[in-house]
Design a protein around this motif. Structure first.
Motif, PDB file in Angstrom:
ATOM      1  N   ARG A  36      -4.788 -66.449  -5.733  1.00 33.08           N
ATOM      2  CA  ARG A  36      -4.456 -67.353  -6.850  1.00 33.08           C
ATOM      3  C   ARG A  36      -5.483 -67.244  -7.978  1.00 33.08           C
ATOM      4  NH1 ARG A  36      -2.478 -72.805  -3.703  1.00 33.08           N
ATOM      5  NH2 ARG A  36      -0.522 -71.928  -2.977  1.00 33.08           N
ATOM      6  N   ARG A  37      -6.744 -67.128  -7.606  1.00 36.31           N
ATOM      7  CA  ARG A  37      -7.786 -67.007  -8.620  1.00 36.31           C
ATOM      8  C   ARG A  37      -7.626 -65.706  -9.411  1.00 36.31           C
ATOM      9  NH1 ARG A  37     -13.285 -67.713  -6.111  1.00 36.31           N
ATOM     10  NH2 ARG A  37     -12.573 -69.845  -6.036  1.00 36.31           N
ATOM     11  N   MET A  38      -7.345 -64.620  -8.722  1.00 34.11           N
ATOM     12  CA  MET A  38      -7.161 -63.331  -9.403  1.00 34.11           C
ATOM     13  C   MET A  38      -5.931 -63.357 -10.296  1.00 34.11           C
ATOM     14  SD  MET A  38      -9.792 -61.984  -8.610  1.00 34.11           S
ATOM     15  CE  MET A  38      -9.992 -60.328  -9.020  1.00 34.11           C
ATOM     16  N   HIS A  39      -4.888 -64.055  -9.861  1.00 33.85           N
ATOM     17  CA  HIS A  39      -3.688 -64.145 -10.682  1.00 33.85           C
ATOM     18  C   HIS A  39      -3.976 -64.922 -11.970  1.00 33.85           C
ATOM     19  CE1 HIS A  39       0.523 -64.073 -11.635  1.00 33.85           C
ATOM     20  NE2 HIS A  39       0.515 -65.377 -11.808  1.00 33.85           N
ATOM     21  N   ARG A  40      -4.820 -65.934 -11.891  1.00 33.47           N
ATOM     22  CA  ARG A  40      -5.197 -66.673 -13.105  1.00 33.47           C
ATOM     23  C   ARG A  40      -6.029 -65.816 -14.041  1.00 33.47           C
ATOM     24  NH1 ARG A  40      -8.265 -71.113 -11.127  1.00 33.47           N
ATOM     25  NH2 ARG A  40      -7.169 -71.202  -9.180  1.00 33.47           N
ATOM     26  N   LEU A  41      -6.908 -64.982 -13.486  1.00 28.97           N
ATOM     27  CA  LEU A  41      -7.756 -64.146 -14.319  1.00 28.97           C
ATOM     28  C   LEU A  41      -6.988 -62.990 -14.944  1.00 28.97           C
ATOM     29  CD1 LEU A  41     -10.965 -63.954 -12.107  1.00 28.97           C
ATOM     30  CD2 LEU A  41     -10.646 -65.243 -14.210  1.00 28.97           C
ATOM     31  N   ARG A  42      -6.012 -62.437 -14.209  1.00 28.84           N
ATOM     32  CA  ARG A  42      -5.236 -61.288 -14.679  1.00 28.84           C
ATOM     33  C   ARG A  42      -3.757 -61.542 -14.423  1.00 28.84           C
ATOM     34  NH1 ARG A  42      -7.920 -56.037 -12.340  1.00 28.84           N
ATOM     35  NH2 ARG A  42      -6.853 -55.116 -14.106  1.00 28.84           N
ATOM     36  N   PRO A  43      -3.112 -62.414 -15.224  1.00 31.90           N
ATOM     37  CA  PRO A  43      -1.731 -62.814 -14.932  1.00 31.90           C
ATOM     38  C   PRO A  43      -0.715 -61.680 -15.019  1.00 31.90           C
ATOM     39  CG  PRO A  43      -2.441 -63.723 -17.029  1.00 31.90           C
ATOM     40  CD  PRO A  43      -3.639 -63.089 -16.396  1.00 31.90           C
TER      41      PRO A  43
END
Length: 56
Positions: A36-43
Motif C-alpha cells: 500500500r505504501r509503494m502504491h501511494r508513492l508510485r500510483p
C-alpha cells in the motif's frame, strides 16, 4: 519484523507451531502495508502493461 518475533516466541515458549503462526501473520501484515505504501508513492506502477502496449 515477523522473523524476529517468531524467533523470540520460539526461544521463550519453545512452540514451533506458535512461531510459524506469528511468522506467517506478521509477514502477511507487513507485506500488505509495504504494498500500500509503494502504491501511494508510485500510483501508476500498479497496472501491468503487455509488451508493446505499455508506456515508455
Amino acid at each position: 519484523m515477523g522473523v524476529f518475533s517468531a524467533a523470540f516466541l520460539l526461544a521463550e515458549a519453545g512452540s514451533w507451531p506458535g512461531a510459524a503462526v506469528v511468522l506467517v501473520v506478521l509477514s502477511l501484515f507487513y507485506c500488505i502495508r509495504v504494498a500500500r505504501r509503494m502504491h501511494r508513492l508510485r500510483p501508476g506502477r500498479g497496472a501491468r502493461h503487455p509488451a508493446g502496449t505499455g508506456r515508455r
